[in-house]
Write an enzyme that holds these catalytic residues in place. Structure first.
Site, mmCIF file in Angstrom:
data_model
loop_
_atom_site.group_PDB
_atom_site.id
_atom_site.type_symbol
_atom_site.label_atom_id
_atom_site.label_comp_id
_atom_site.label_asym_id
_atom_site.label_seq_id
_atom_site.Cartn_x
_atom_site.Cartn_y
_atom_site.Cartn_z
ATOM 1 N N VAL A 114 -1.061 4.583 31.931
ATOM 2 C CA VAL A 114 -0.788 5.754 32.763
ATOM 3 C C VAL A 114 -2.024 6.638 32.866
ATOM 4 O O VAL A 114 -2.430 7.060 33.950
ATOM 5 C CB VAL A 114 0.401 6.555 32.172
ATOM 6 C CG1 VAL A 114 0.507 7.937 32.803
ATOM 7 C CG2 VAL A 114 1.702 5.779 32.366
ATOM 8 N N CYS A 115 -2.629 6.927 31.721
ATOM 9 C CA CYS A 115 -3.705 7.924 31.677
ATOM 10 C C CYS A 115 -4.823 7.620 32.677
ATOM 11 O O CYS A 115 -5.192 8.468 33.493
ATOM 12 C CB CYS A 115 -4.256 7.992 30.265
ATOM 13 S SG CYS A 115 -5.565 9.177 30.075
ATOM 14 N N GLY A 153 5.886 22.551 33.612
ATOM 15 C CA GLY A 153 5.146 22.146 32.411
ATOM 16 C C GLY A 153 3.708 21.822 32.782
ATOM 17 O O GLY A 153 3.250 22.169 33.882
ATOM 18 N N VAL A 162 9.793 17.020 35.390
ATOM 19 C CA VAL A 162 10.632 17.674 34.374
ATOM 20 C C VAL A 162 10.493 17.015 32.998
ATOM 21 O O VAL A 162 11.192 17.398 32.069
ATOM 22 C CB VAL A 162 12.119 17.682 34.793
ATOM 23 C CG1 VAL A 162 12.337 18.564 36.006
ATOM 24 C CG2 VAL A 162 12.611 16.264 35.070
ATOM 25 N N GLY A 163 9.629 16.038 32.891
ATOM 26 C CA GLY A 163 9.430 15.403 31.586
ATOM 27 C C GLY A 163 9.300 13.901 31.720
ATOM 28 O O GLY A 163 9.414 13.356 32.822
ATOM 29 N N ALA A 167 -2.901 11.570 25.598
ATOM 30 C CA ALA A 167 -3.704 10.350 25.527
ATOM 31 C C ALA A 167 -4.504 10.260 24.226
ATOM 32 O O ALA A 167 -4.559 9.207 23.589
ATOM 33 C CB ALA A 167 -4.648 10.297 26.724
ATOM 34 N N HIS A 202 -27.718 30.167 23.558
ATOM 35 C CA HIS A 202 -27.473 31.346 24.404
ATOM 36 C C HIS A 202 -28.126 31.148 25.766
ATOM 37 O O HIS A 202 -29.241 30.651 25.828
ATOM 38 C CB HIS A 202 -28.044 32.587 23.729
ATOM 39 C CG HIS A 202 -27.924 33.819 24.584
ATOM 40 N ND1 HIS A 202 -26.704 34.452 24.759
ATOM 41 C CD2 HIS A 202 -28.835 34.490 25.322
ATOM 42 C CE1 HIS A 202 -26.883 35.484 25.581
ATOM 43 N NE2 HIS A 202 -28.163 35.540 25.935
HETATM 44 C C1 LIG Z 1 0.017 13.105 35.861
HETATM 45 C C2 LIG Z 1 -0.288 13.002 34.396
HETATM 46 C C3 LIG Z 1 -1.381 13.668 33.865
HETATM 47 C C4 LIG Z 1 -1.687 13.564 32.520
HETATM 48 N N1 LIG Z 1 -2.780 14.232 32.057
HETATM 49 C C5 LIG Z 1 -3.104 14.119 30.745
HETATM 50 C C6 LIG Z 1 -4.280 14.753 30.239
HETATM 51 O O1 LIG Z 1 -5.018 15.409 30.968
HETATM 52 N N2 LIG Z 1 -4.570 14.593 28.928
HETATM 53 C C7 LIG Z 1 -3.768 13.865 28.086
HETATM 54 O O2 LIG Z 1 -4.080 13.773 26.900
HETATM 55 N N3 LIG Z 1 -2.666 13.256 28.540
HETATM 56 C C8 LIG Z 1 -2.313 13.371 29.850
HETATM 57 N N4 LIG Z 1 -1.200 12.717 30.301
HETATM 58 C C9 LIG Z 1 -0.376 11.951 29.334
HETATM 59 C C10 LIG Z 1 -1.003 10.586 29.045
HETATM 60 O O3 LIG Z 1 -1.162 9.886 30.243
HETATM 61 C C11 LIG Z 1 -0.129 9.804 28.071
HETATM 62 O O4 LIG Z 1 0.116 10.558 26.906
HETATM 63 C C12 LIG Z 1 -0.807 8.499 27.666
HETATM 64 O O5 LIG Z 1 -1.076 7.701 28.793
HETATM 65 C C13 LIG Z 1 0.060 7.720 26.679
HETATM 66 O O6 LIG Z 1 -0.596 6.562 26.317
HETATM 67 P P1 LIG Z 1 0.191 5.265 25.836
HETATM 68 O O7 LIG Z 1 -0.851 4.268 25.491
HETATM 69 O O8 LIG Z 1 1.197 5.649 24.819
HETATM 70 O O9 LIG Z 1 1.042 4.780 27.098
HETATM 71 P P2 LIG Z 1 0.748 4.558 28.647
HETATM 72 O O10 LIG Z 1 -0.529 5.138 29.087
HETATM 73 O O11 LIG Z 1 2.007 4.989 29.308
HETATM 74 O O12 LIG Z 1 0.580 2.986 28.755
HETATM 75 C C14 LIG Z 1 1.629 2.098 28.510
HETATM 76 C C15 LIG Z 1 1.361 0.822 29.267
HETATM 77 O O13 LIG Z 1 2.289 -0.150 28.837
HETATM 78 C C16 LIG Z 1 2.703 -0.918 29.948
HETATM 79 N N5 LIG Z 1 4.001 -1.502 29.609
HETATM 80 C C17 LIG Z 1 5.184 -0.863 29.433
HETATM 81 N N6 LIG Z 1 6.139 -1.723 29.070
HETATM 82 C C18 LIG Z 1 5.547 -2.943 29.010
HETATM 83 C C19 LIG Z 1 6.018 -4.240 28.663
HETATM 84 N N7 LIG Z 1 7.268 -4.429 28.248
HETATM 85 N N8 LIG Z 1 5.151 -5.262 28.736
HETATM 86 C C20 LIG Z 1 3.855 -5.062 29.090
HETATM 87 N N9 LIG Z 1 3.361 -3.862 29.413
HETATM 88 C C21 LIG Z 1 4.200 -2.811 29.355
HETATM 89 C C22 LIG Z 1 2.771 0.077 31.072
HETATM 90 O O14 LIG Z 1 2.649 -0.572 32.323
HETATM 91 C C23 LIG Z 1 1.565 0.957 30.778
HETATM 92 O O15 LIG Z 1 0.415 0.512 31.446
HETATM 93 C C24 LIG Z 1 -0.872 12.783 31.666
HETATM 94 C C25 LIG Z 1 0.230 12.099 32.187
HETATM 95 C C26 LIG Z 1 0.519 12.192 33.524
HETATM 96 C C27 LIG Z 1 1.705 11.431 34.049
#
Ligand SMILES: Cc1cc2nc3c(=O)[nH]c(=O)nc-3n(C[C@H](O)[C@H](O)[C@H](O)COP(=O)(O)OP(=O)(O)OC[C@H]3O[C@@H](n4cnc5c(N)ncnc54)[C@H](O)[C@@H]3O)c2cc1C
Length: 463
Positions: free
Chosen positions: A41-42, A181, A268-269, A318, A442
């Site tokens: 996602v990130c 949020g 909303v989350g 992230a 500075h």
């Molecule tokens: C619009 C937006 C802006 C954000 N901005 C920030 C920010 O500025 N700073 C920050 O720290 N965080 C930010 N976040 C939050 C951040 O993106 C997440 O906290 C982070 O991506 C979580 O990382 P993760 O590795 O847990 O999961 P994810 O990044 O969600 O990755 C999980 C991956 O697993 C894959 N997957 C899921 N199920 C399966 C399966 N069964 N088999 C194979 N693959 C699968 C998905 O396709 C996905 O690619 C933002 C989120 C959004 C939506």
């Protein structure tokens, strides 16, 4: 097909890809499975593209509104298709291509497909090229999260989730955002800067409810200037869509009203992607909120299966996912380490930015600490004035007896980078004297942290 691997990582977001690389660095043979985009996602539809749009918005506003110091640019306009192309081709793609390259460099087997556990030591991947059964010694669940949908607001058409809002083809004239949020507020701020008329509906009594009121007030002032309207204690009730617009009805304390917009964005989350990955078959327990329960070493109820990032408790960020990843990979490699969430920074990339780390004054007090706060205004910093950014402040939360820094909050330009110094100070148990005696360049915004430290010592030079 059948394969064997030592460590299977499911998901390639900032949790999964970092876990895979660290595990490989520590000598494990690793397979990573991803069902959508490498980088999660990130990189693809979260942090990175949202920051790109925010930057485009700032640049447009800066270009339009620089008369205050004599720069006059009469013909600034936004070519949003070009903005989107830049975001995809020069920002997102190089980064995700880079991650694929890093995985390959570390000799990690990449399988594109959707993984489900079928037993405690086996997962089945549905991929483009058929099914692959993978037997593993250890697994790391890093499947992340997805946007929550609210009843009556089904995503599609003019009802957007954050992913759809990041890839619009034109800047909407009017945008209503349900949920004030971090994600809703950041995207609202970006689109307002790019020229949209933005209204944010927040259910609680404060925009950005996870941050302290005085920090949020500074952002609200700036939002007023940008023309962003915020309704708090506002409950979105229903939508009705026409061919050209969408009407949103919502109620506040005393009234009900309807707004017409081009799009409604619902932020909303997010909920954990744990419903359809075979956790029961693997024998991994999941909590009622969908999060996977882990111990201090990220082990689930099955000791050889770990979970990290957005699928476990803690802030859905992230850098927290990547931290979890490194610790979990080290545990699997036999290191005696465990998680420590002492100072996770949290940043909201609005204009101005908010950034916090460690404890607030109220949190520290509620834990029985005797603490004080030292707050230094950006107004008294030369660099802030030269950047035309005097709004905001830096606050250090300091233990009375020892002068140790236990927290910090910043609102203002550059907060996202400045918070790193406070995070390090908390992590390393530094005192305000350590900061005050560190020579800061500075003129820089970072001097405000030194000034706040001097203030905490009772010896402020610039106040
Ligand atoms: C619009 C937006 C802006 C954000 N901005 C920030 C920010 O500025 N700073 C920050 O720290 N965080 C930010 N976040 C939050 C951040 O993106 C997440 O906290 C982070 O991506 C979580 O990382 P993760 O590795 O847990 O999961 P994810 O990044 O969600 O990755 C999980 C991956 O697993 C894959 N997957 C899921 N199920 C399966 C399966 N069964 N088999 C194979 N693959 C699968 C998905 O396709 C996905 O690619 C933002 C989120 C959004 C939506």
């Amino acid at each position: 097909m059948e394969e064997k691997t030592e460590t299977l990582v499911i998901g390639s977001g900032p949790g999964g890809y970092v876990a895979a690389i660290r595990a490989a660095q520590l000598g494990q043979q690793v397979t990573i499975v991803e069902s959508k985009h490498i980088g999660g996602v990130c990189l693809n539809v979260g942090c990175i593209p949202s920051k790109a749009l925010i930057h485009a918005g700032h640049t447009y506003q800066e270009s339009k509104n620089s008369q205050y110091f004599g720069i006059i640019n009469k013909e600034t306009e936004v070519d949003f298709r070009a903005v989107q192309q830049w975001k995809e081709n020069k920002v997102v793609r190089p980064l995700t291509t880079g991650i694929r390259g890093l995985l390959m460099k570390n000799k990690i087997r990449i399988i594109e497909g959707y993984a489900r556990f079928t037993s405690p030591h086996r997962a089945l991947v549905d991929g483009k090229n058929g099914q692959t059964a993978i037997d593993f010694d250890h697994a790391i669940i890093a499947t992340g999260s997805r946007p929550i949908e609210i009843p009556g607001f089904k995503y599609g058409g003019r009802i957007l989730d954050s992913t759809a809002a990041l890839s619009l083809e034109a800047v909407p004239k009017k945008l209503v955002i349900i949920g004030g949020g971090v994600i809703g507020t950041e995207l609202g701020s970006a689109y307002a800067d790019l020229g949209a008329e933005v209204t944010i509906l927040e259910g609680t009594d404060q925009l950005l409810p996870t941050y302290e009121k005085d920090l949020v007030q500074v952002v609200e002032e700036s939002f007023k200037k940008k023309g962003i309207k915020v309704f708090t204690e506002a409950l979105a009730k229903e939508v009705s869509e026409t061919a050209t617009s969408i009407d949103v009805t919502f109620s506040t304390k005393n009234a009900e009203q309807t707004l017409s917009a081009d799009y409604v964005l619902v932020t909303v989350g997010r909920k954990a992607n744990t419903a359809d990955i075979g956790l029961a078959e693997a024998g991994v327990s999941v909590e009622s909120n969908g999060l996977v329960k882990v111990n201090q070493q990220y082990q689930t109820s099955q000791a050889h299966i770990y979970a990290i990032g957005d699928v476990i408790a803690g802030p859905a960020l992230a850098h927290k996912a990547s931290y979890d990843a490194k610790v979990a990979a080290e545990v699997i490699s036999g290191k005696k380490v465990e998680k420590d969430y002492l100072a996770i920074p949290a940043i909201c990339f609005t204009d101005p930015e908010i950034a916090v780390a460690g404890q607030t004054l109220a949190e520290a007090k509620s834990q029985g600490l005797s603490v004080k706060a030292a707050t230094f205004p950006l107004q008294a910093n030369g660099r802030a004035l030269s950047l035309n950014a005097p709004e905001g402040f830096v606050r250090l939360i300091v233990e009375q007896e020892t002068d140790t820094i236990v927290g910090g909050q910043i609102v203002g330009q550059g907060a996202s980078d400045l918070i790193a110094e406070i995070t390090l100070a908390i992590e390393a148990n530094l005192t305000v004297e350590d900061i005050a005696l560190t020579i800061h360049g500075h003129p820089t915004l970072s001097e405000t942290i030194m000034d706040a430290a001097e203030l905490a010592l009772g010896l402020p030079i610039h106040l």
